[in-house]
Motif scaffolding. Sequence first.
Motif, PDB file in Angstrom:
ATOM      1  N   GLN A   8       0.843  -1.185   0.000  1.00 19.07           N
ATOM      2  CA  GLN A   8       0.000   0.000   0.000  1.00 19.07           C
ATOM      3  C   GLN A   8       0.885   1.244   0.000  1.00 19.07           C
ATOM      4  OE1 GLN A   8      -2.839   0.174   3.156  1.00 19.07           O
ATOM      5  NE2 GLN A   8      -3.609   2.209   2.576  1.00 19.07           N
ATOM      6  N   ILE A   9       0.716   2.069  -1.015  1.00 18.00           N
ATOM      7  CA  ILE A   9       1.504   3.293  -1.122  1.00 18.00           C
ATOM      8  C   ILE A   9       0.900   4.343  -0.204  1.00 18.00           C
ATOM      9  CG2 ILE A   9       2.444   5.034  -2.673  1.00 18.00           C
ATOM     10  CD1 ILE A   9       3.350   2.145  -3.196  1.00 18.00           C
ATOM     11  N   LEU A  10       1.710   4.801   0.737  1.00 14.59           N
ATOM     12  CA  LEU A  10       1.236   5.780   1.711  1.00 14.59           C
ATOM     13  C   LEU A  10       1.578   7.203   1.307  1.00 14.59           C
ATOM     14  CD1 LEU A  10       2.318   3.851   4.929  1.00 14.59           C
ATOM     15  CD2 LEU A  10       0.100   3.794   3.771  1.00 14.59           C
ATOM     16  N   MET A  11       2.730   7.375   0.638  1.00 20.02           N
ATOM     17  CA  MET A  11       3.130   8.726   0.245  1.00 20.02           C
ATOM     18  C   MET A  11       4.103   8.644  -0.924  1.00 20.02           C
ATOM     19  SD  MET A  11       4.891  11.736   2.578  1.00 20.02           S
ATOM     20  CE  MET A  11       3.524  11.650   3.734  1.00 20.02           C
ATOM     21  N   VAL A  12       3.970   9.582  -1.835  1.00 19.26           N
ATOM     22  CA  VAL A  12       4.850   9.656  -2.991  1.00 19.26           C
ATOM     23  C   VAL A  12       5.847  10.781  -2.781  1.00 19.26           C
ATOM     24  CG1 VAL A  12       4.968  10.027  -5.490  1.00 19.26           C
ATOM     25  CG2 VAL A  12       3.012   8.824  -4.495  1.00 19.26           C
ATOM     26  N   ALA A  13       7.107  10.538  -3.124  1.00 18.15           N
ATOM     27  CA  ALA A  13       8.145  11.551  -2.947  1.00 18.15           C
ATOM     28  C   ALA A  13       7.811  12.786  -3.772  1.00 18.15           C
ATOM     29  CB  ALA A  13       9.499  11.003  -3.353  1.00 18.15           C
ATOM     30  N   PRO A  14       7.832  13.982  -3.178  1.00 16.85           N
ATOM     31  CA  PRO A  14       7.465  15.202  -3.900  1.00 16.85           C
ATOM     32  C   PRO A  14       8.470  15.622  -4.958  1.00 16.85           C
ATOM     33  CG  PRO A  14       8.315  15.746  -1.723  1.00 16.85           C
ATOM     34  CD  PRO A  14       8.200  14.248  -1.771  1.00 16.85           C
ATOM     35  N   ASN A  15       9.708  15.084  -4.905  1.00 17.40           N
ATOM     36  CA  ASN A  15      10.737  15.509  -5.866  1.00 17.40           C
ATOM     37  C   ASN A  15      10.679  14.747  -7.183  1.00 17.40           C
ATOM     38  OD1 ASN A  15      11.595  13.031  -5.003  1.00 17.40           O
ATOM     39  ND2 ASN A  15      13.570  13.724  -4.183  1.00 17.40           N
ATOM     40  N   GLY A  16       9.691  13.875  -7.337  1.00 15.84           N
ATOM     41  CA  GLY A  16       9.534  13.153  -8.598  1.00 15.84           C
ATOM     42  C   GLY A  16      10.417  11.934  -8.736  1.00 15.84           C
ATOM     43  N   SER A  17      11.123  11.528  -7.691  1.00 11.70           N
ATOM     44  CA  SER A  17      11.974  10.340  -7.752  1.00 11.70           C
ATOM     45  C   SER A  17      11.104   9.086  -7.663  1.00 11.70           C
ATOM     46  CB  SER A  17      12.987  10.358  -6.606  1.00 11.70           C
ATOM     47  OG  SER A  17      12.328  10.225  -5.354  1.00 11.70           O
ATOM     48  N   GLY A  18      11.743   7.944  -7.756  1.00 13.89           N
ATOM     49  CA  GLY A  18      10.982   6.700  -7.719  1.00 13.89           C
ATOM     50  C   GLY A  18      10.680   6.206  -6.320  1.00 13.89           C
ATOM     51  N   ASN A  19      11.074   6.948  -5.293  1.00 10.57           N
ATOM     52  CA  ASN A  19      10.847   6.503  -3.921  1.00 10.57           C
ATOM     53  C   ASN A  19       9.401   6.720  -3.490  1.00 10.57           C
ATOM     54  OD1 ASN A  19      13.476   5.660  -3.515  1.00 10.57           O
ATOM     55  ND2 ASN A  19      14.162   7.664  -2.812  1.00 10.57           N
ATOM     56  N   ARG A  20       8.927   5.810  -2.669  1.00 15.45           N
ATOM     57  CA  ARG A  20       7.604   5.894  -2.056  1.00 15.45           C
ATOM     58  C   ARG A  20       7.730   5.495  -0.594  1.00 15.45           C
ATOM     59  NH1 ARG A  20       7.275   6.898  -6.918  1.00 15.45           N
ATOM     60  NH2 ARG A  20       5.651   6.253  -8.381  1.00 15.45           N
ATOM     61  N   ILE A  21       6.772   5.915   0.193  1.00 13.40           N
ATOM     62  CA  ILE A  21       6.612   5.348   1.536  1.00 13.40           C
ATOM     63  C   ILE A  21       5.478   4.338   1.410  1.00 13.40           C
ATOM     64  CG2 ILE A  21       6.023   5.768   3.946  1.00 13.40           C
ATOM     65  CD1 ILE A  21       7.112   8.584   3.652  1.00 13.40           C
ATOM     66  N   TRP A  22       5.793   3.081   1.649  1.00 20.49           N
ATOM     67  CA  TRP A  22       4.805   2.037   1.447  1.00 20.49           C
ATOM     68  C   TRP A  22       4.822   1.057   2.605  1.00 20.49           C
ATOM     69  CZ3 TRP A  22       7.260  -2.707   1.251  1.00 20.49           C
ATOM     70  CH2 TRP A  22       8.617  -2.707   0.873  1.00 20.49           C
ATOM     71  N   SER A  23       3.724   0.335   2.724  1.00 18.81           N
ATOM     72  CA  SER A  23       3.612  -0.688   3.766  1.00 18.81           C
ATOM     73  C   SER A  23       3.244  -2.009   3.128  1.00 18.81           C
ATOM     74  CB  SER A  23       2.560  -0.298   4.806  1.00 18.81           C
ATOM     75  OG  SER A  23       1.275  -0.270   4.220  1.00 18.81           O
ATOM     76  N   CYS A  24       3.804  -3.086   3.634  1.00 21.61           N
ATOM     77  CA  CYS A  24       3.570  -4.427   3.099  1.00 21.61           C
ATOM     78  C   CYS A  24       2.188  -4.919   3.523  1.00 21.61           C
ATOM     79  CB  CYS A  24       4.661  -5.373   3.612  1.00 21.61           C
ATOM     80  SG  CYS A  24       4.412  -7.101   3.143  1.00 21.61           S
ATOM     81  N   ASN A  25       1.447  -5.486   2.603  1.00 21.07           N
ATOM     82  CA  ASN A  25       0.117  -6.021   2.914  1.00 21.07           C
ATOM     83  C   ASN A  25       0.181  -7.287   3.769  1.00 21.07           C
ATOM     84  OD1 ASN A  25      -0.907  -3.976   1.406  1.00 21.07           O
ATOM     85  ND2 ASN A  25      -1.672  -5.251  -0.271  1.00 21.07           N
ATOM     86  N   PHE A  26       1.363  -7.906   3.859  1.00 18.04           N
ATOM     87  CA  PHE A  26       1.498  -9.133   4.626  1.00 18.04           C
ATOM     88  C   PHE A  26       1.924  -8.864   6.062  1.00 18.04           C
ATOM     89  CE2 PHE A  26       2.070 -10.365   0.206  1.00 18.04           C
ATOM     90  CZ  PHE A  26       1.261 -11.486   0.101  1.00 18.04           C
TER      91      PHE A  26
END
Length: 227
Positions: free
Chosen positions: A32-50
């Motif tokens: 589950q993607i919780l937040m997208v990096a504002p600088n347009g990079s490929g990083n996300r803050i995500w949490s595992c569904n498991f």
Amino acid sequence: MEASTTKGKSILRPTKSVGFDFDDKPLSNHVQILMVAPNGSGNRIWSCNFCNKRVTGSYSKVKAHLLKLFGHGVAICKEISNEVCPTLKMENEEAEKKKSMVQLDARKKADYVSLPQVSDLSQQKKQKGSTGGALEKSFSIANRNIADKLAARMFYASGLSFNLATSPYFKKYSEFLAANPIPGYIPPTYNRLRTTLLAQEKTNINIKLQPIRDKWKRKGLSICSDG
């Protein structure tokens, strides 16, 4: 996460994520993607569904976490059972294989330039006053037109001299193929032209020249040079 029971044992099943997806990545449905990096990079803050572990990173960390790949700067998921892990791996492999095939098809289409659509053969027929006799019936005008354009492109793309079109050897080769259809025939490769076939032709020429060389011993020869 969804849970099912097999012989009294609880097995975690992957569930579709809610929120932003990791673009078109095959395993994005399991985080589950919780937040997208504002600088347009490929990083996300995500949490595992498991395991509900929160991670900041690119999709490569999602892949390493779910497929239990070490050495990628993220802890592996300990909640994914041995029954579910092969399913995730198969899902990832099939998606990547499909993506590779799509990219390959796109490259092939990009590399290939379609042939000109205009044909001059019908115009030639009108100019010559052809009434559609046996010759026209025995040849496919459409296929002949394609063959002519493929031959022309071979000359243009390879920088071949137009004099090659008048070569009796080129004509002999073309006439032989026309008279002797060979299913699946592929012209000689680069390596075969410069090795096996070249050696065979050299041997053949030497055999043809040998009677002339034999006369040198009896009649002599003159070597001329233009300086």
